[in-house]
Design an enzyme around this catalytic site. Structure first.
Site, PDB file in Angstrom:
ATOM      1  N   CYS A  88      66.041  33.768  58.748  1.00 16.32           N
ATOM      2  CA  CYS A  88      66.220  33.978  60.083  1.00 16.32           C
ATOM      3  C   CYS A  88      67.613  33.578  60.533  1.00 16.32           C
ATOM      4  O   CYS A  88      68.570  34.333  60.143  1.00 16.32           O
ATOM      5  CB  CYS A  88      65.139  33.689  60.791  1.00 16.32           C
ATOM      6  SG  CYS A  88      65.136  34.695  62.601  1.00 16.32           S
ATOM      7  N   GLU A 122      57.787  33.210  55.219  1.00 18.26           N
ATOM      8  CA  GLU A 122      56.840  31.683  55.069  1.00 18.26           C
ATOM      9  C   GLU A 122      55.748  32.012  55.887  1.00 18.26           C
ATOM     10  O   GLU A 122      54.713  31.309  55.643  1.00 18.26           O
ATOM     11  CB  GLU A 122      57.668  30.667  55.826  1.00 18.26           C
ATOM     12  CG  GLU A 122      57.947  30.468  57.299  1.00 18.26           C
ATOM     13  CD  GLU A 122      59.129  30.921  57.576  1.00 18.26           C
ATOM     14  OE1 GLU A 122      59.629  32.062  57.193  1.00 18.26           O
ATOM     15  OE2 GLU A 122      59.689  30.789  58.773  1.00 18.26           O
ATOM     16  N   HIS A 162      60.639  36.281  58.521  1.00 22.05           N
ATOM     17  CA  HIS A 162      60.150  34.843  58.267  1.00 22.05           C
ATOM     18  C   HIS A 162      59.051  35.202  57.103  1.00 22.05           C
ATOM     19  O   HIS A 162      57.927  35.346  57.285  1.00 22.05           O
ATOM     20  CB  HIS A 162      59.462  34.405  59.641  1.00 22.05           C
ATOM     21  CG  HIS A 162      60.298  33.701  60.561  1.00 22.05           C
ATOM     22  ND1 HIS A 162      60.877  32.448  60.561  1.00 22.05           N
ATOM     23  CD2 HIS A 162      61.036  34.455  61.554  1.00 22.05           C
ATOM     24  CE1 HIS A 162      61.507  32.508  61.559  1.00 22.05           C
ATOM     25  NE2 HIS A 162      62.077  33.455  61.929  1.00 22.05           N
TER      26      HIS A 162
HETATM   27  N1  GLN Z   1      68.494  31.964  67.104  1.00 27.14           N
HETATM   28  C1  GLN Z   1      68.546  33.328  66.171  1.00 27.14           C
HETATM   29  C2  GLN Z   1      68.147  34.477  67.283  1.00 27.14           C
HETATM   30  O1  GLN Z   1      67.457  34.244  68.081  1.00 27.14           O
HETATM   31  C3  GLN Z   1      67.359  33.001  65.003  1.00 27.14           C
HETATM   32  C4  GLN Z   1      65.971  32.606  65.330  1.00 27.14           C
HETATM   33  C5  GLN Z   1      65.169  32.043  64.169  1.00 27.14           C
HETATM   34  O2  GLN Z   1      65.712  31.590  63.255  1.00 27.14           O
HETATM   35  N2  GLN Z   1      63.766  32.243  64.292  1.00 27.14           N
HETATM   36  O3  GLN Z   1      68.273  35.474  66.795  1.00 27.14           O
END
Ligand code: GLN
Length: 537
Positions: A384, A511, A509
Site C-alpha cells: 500500500c 496480508e 493489502h
Molecule cells: N496513506 C496512503 C493512502 O491513503 C496509503 C494507505 C495505506 O498504506 N493503507 O493512500
C-alpha cells in the site's frame, strides 16, 4: 434446517487473556466437526469503527471483503477458520448508538423516551441475530470485548441476559474466560479472582455455563472442583487454557480439554465426528520443526506495538512455515532510526517489507530502505503506502525527478506521482477511501502473474491516494513495470522493478487474505526467493 444457536464469550479479571484466540479456536473445532460457524466481535467503545483509531490504541485495523474497517480479532477469525467475515461481524457501541439515534430522529420510536433498556439492548440483540437471520450458520459465536465490571460492557451483558431468557434452553451457551494466577509466595493457584468475576456476572443475571481459565500451570482436579463449587458451573465445564508456545496450539489444547464437546452438549447438538485437524497439525509441525531461519526486516513507524502490523506478521509466519523456515522478524523503526542505522538493519536481512501507513512521519526512512533494497537487489515487498513510496523513490532516484512526492505528503508538490483522483478532490472529508475487495488484472509477462498463476485476482484495499497515470509511460520505459491494474478503473495496482530478483509492491493489502490453511502466494514466494538468495550469497 435447525435454528441457529448462539455462543457468547465474555472476559473477566483482566484484559488480554486471549478471548479472540479462544473464540477462534472453539469455532475451528466446531467447524471441523461439521458445523457452519461464524464469529462476531462486539466492541464497547464509542468510535463507529476502528478506522480512525491510532494503531497504538487497538493495533491494526483489519479490512474485510466488503470494505469494513474492523477489529484485529476478525483477522484471527479469518486466519483460523478460512472464512470471510463482513461488517456484520464487528459492531461497536458507537454504531449501536448511531443507529438508535438515527431512528429517534426519524420518529421511529413514536414519541417514546429512548433508553438504554430496551432500545440500546434491542439494537444489540438485533445486531447479534443479523448473522443468524438467513440460516446460513448453525452456530454464531459472539465475543464481547472488554472485561466484566466495565461500565461500557453493561448493556452487552444485559442483552445476553435477555437473549438467554428469550431464546430458552439449548439455544445458547455462555462462556466466561478468566485468569487463575499462581501466587509464588503461597505456592498456589488462586481461584478468588475467578470467583469474584463470576459473581459479578451473576449479579447481572448471567450464569456462565463454561469457564475457560487462563493459567501458566495445569489446574489440578481440586482447583477445578473448587472453582465449580463457587461458580455454579459443572466441574467438567471448568476448562484449562494453559499458556501456549504459539496461538496455533490453542485449538488443539481446547480439543484436549473438550471445550467443543462441552459447548455442543449445552446447545443440545450432536457431538459429531472427531475434528479433522490433520492439515492444522501439519502446519504446526512445520512451524515447530523449521529447517532453517529467514530474517525479514519490517520497516514501519508503529513497530513498538507489534499488533499494529498483525496481519503482515501472521502472513510472514505462514509464508515462512510453508517454506519450512522460522521467521526472524526485525522490527525497523522508520522514524526513530537514522538512514545509516536503517541500512545496517537491511544489510543483515534476507528480505524487506515496507509497511502500509498514513502521513509523513517515518516516510524518509522507508524511502532510504527502498533505495537500498532496490539498488542492492535485496528482496523487497511494499504494501500500500509501500507501493506509493516505491514510486516516489523510483521517480526521485531513477527518473531524476527530485521533487517527486505524494500530495498526501506535500499538497503543493510539482511532481505528484501519487495523488488523489479528480473526483476525490471534491469530497475530501470522509468517504474517499478505496476500501475492500476489488478485482485486478495481471500482465501475463509479469513476475506477479507467475506467482499467482492467475490473471485475475481479488484483493482488499484501504487507501485514499493513487498512482498518477501521467507517469505511467515514464515508469515503464525505465524499468518499473505496471504489473496489474484495477479491472474497472484501470488504476495501477502493482509496481514491479524489473532489474531485480524480487521487487513487488502492491496498492492492495495481500496480508488480509493469508490464512493458516491457505497461505498467501505473494508471502510464500517472497520468503522462498529470499531464502534461495540467502543461500546463494
Ligand atoms: N496513506 C496512503 C493512502 O491513503 C496509503 C494507505 C495505506 O498504506 N493503507 O493512500
Amino acid at each position: 434446517m435447525a435454528k441457529t444457536k448462539y455462543i457468547f464469550v465474555t472476559g473477566g479479571v483482566t484484559s488480554s487473556l486471549g478471548k479472540g484466540i479462544v473464540s477462534a479456536s472453539l469455532a475451528k473445532l466446531l467447524q471441523e466437526r461439521g458445523y457452519k460457524v461464524t464469529i462476531q466481535k462486539l466492541d464497547p467503545y464509542i468510535n463507529i469503527d476502528p478506522g480512525t483509531l491510532n494503531p497504538y490504541e487497538h493495533g491494526e485495523c483489519f479490512v474485510t471483503d466488503d470494505g469494513a474497517e474492523t477489529d484485529l480479532d476478525l483477522g484471527h477469525y479469518e486466519r483460523f477458520l478460512n472464512i470471510r467475515t463482513s461488517q456484520n461481524n464487528n459492531v461497536t457501541t458507537g454504531r449501536i448508538y448511531q443507529t438508535v439515534i438515527e431512528k429517534e430522529r426519524k420518529g421511529e420510536y413514536l414519541g417514546k423516551t429512548v433508553q438504554v433498556i430496551p432500545h440500546i439492548t434491542d439494537e444489540i440483540k438485533r445486531r447479534i441475530q443479523i448473522l443468524g437471520n438467513n440460516n446460513e450458520y448453525d452456530i454464531i459465536i459472539t465475543e464481547i470485548g472488554g472485561t466484566i465490571g466495565d461500565i461500557e460492557s453493561l448493556p452487552y451483558v444485559e442483552a445476553v441476559r435477555q437473549l438467554n431468557w428469550e431464546l430458552g434452553d439449548g439455544s445458547m451457551a455462555i462462556i466466561h474466560l478468566t485468569l487463575v494466577p499462581y501466587l509464588a509466595a503461597a505456592g498456589e493457584l488462586k481461584t478468588k479472582p475467578t470467583q469474584h468475576s463470576v459473581k459479578m456476572l451473576m449479579e447481572s443475571g448471567v450464569q456462565p455455563d463454561i469457564l475457560v481459565c487462563r493459567t501458566d500451570r495445569h489446574l489440578t482436579k481440586e482447583v477445578r472442583k473448587k472453582i465449580a463449587l463457587f461458580t455454579n458451573v459443572r466441574p467438567e465445564n471448568v476448562i484449562e487454557s494453559i499458556d501456549a508456545e504459539t496461538i496455533y496450539d490453542v485449538p488443539l489444547l481446547m480439543l484436549q480439554e473438550e471445550l467443543d464437546k462441552a459447548v455442543l452438549k449445552k446447545l443440545n447438538l450432536p457431538i459429531g465426528n472427531e475434528p479433522k485437524m490433520d492439515a492444522w497439525i501439519d502446519f504446526l509441525n512445520k512451524f515447530k520443526n523449521p529447517k532453517d531461519t529467514i530474517k525479514i526486516a519490517l520497516v514501519g513507524k508503529y513497530v513498538e506495538l507489534h499488533d499494529a502490523y498483525k496481519s503482515i506478521h501472521e502472513s510472514l509466519i505462514h509464508g515462512a512455515t510453508y517454506n519450512h523456515l522460522k521467521l526472524e522478524l526485525d522490527w525497523v523503526h522508520s522514524e526513530k532510526l537514522s538512514d545509516d542505522e536503517i541500512i545496517e538493519h537491511i544489510k543483515k536481512s534476507d528480505g524487506v517489507i515496507i509497511a502500509p501507513g498514513f502521513g509523513s512521519r517515518g516516510v524518509e526512512g522507508k524511502i532510504t530502505a527502498l533505495k537500498y533494497a532496490r539498488e542492492n537487489k535485496i528482496p523487497l515487498f511494499g504494501i500500500c503506502f509501500g507501493m506509493q513510496l516505491a514510486a516516489i523513490e523510483f521517480a526521485r532516484n531513477v527518473l531524476g525527478l527530485k521533487g517527486a512526492n505524494s500530495t498526501e505528503l506535500n499538497p503543493h508538490t510539482k511532481i505528484p506521482v501519487i495523488s488523489l483522483l479528480e473526483d476525490q478532490k471534491l469530497n475530501l472529508l470522509g468517504g474517499t477511501m478505496r476500501l475492500g475487495n476489488q478485482t485486478c488484472r495481471l500482465e501475463k509477462d509479469s513476475h506477479t502473474y507467475k506467482i499467482y498463476k492467475n490473471d485475475t485476482i481479488n484483493e482488499r484495499h484501504r487507501h485514499r491516494y493513487e498512482f498518477n497515470s501521467n507517469f505511467e509511460k515514464k515508469f515503464e520505459k525505465n524499468g518499473m513495470k505496471i504489473a496489474g491494474r484495477d479491472i474497472k478503473t484501470n488504476l495501477v495496482e502493482i509496481l514491479e522493478y524489473e532489474d531485480h530478483p524480487w521487487f513487488i509492491t502492491t496498492q492492495f493489502h495481500p496480508e488480509y487474505k493469508s490464512t493458516v490453511l491457505n497461505p498467501h502466494p505473494l508471502f510464500v514466494n517472497f520468503i522462498k526467493t529470499a531464502y534461495q538468495l540467502k543461500n546463494n550469497k
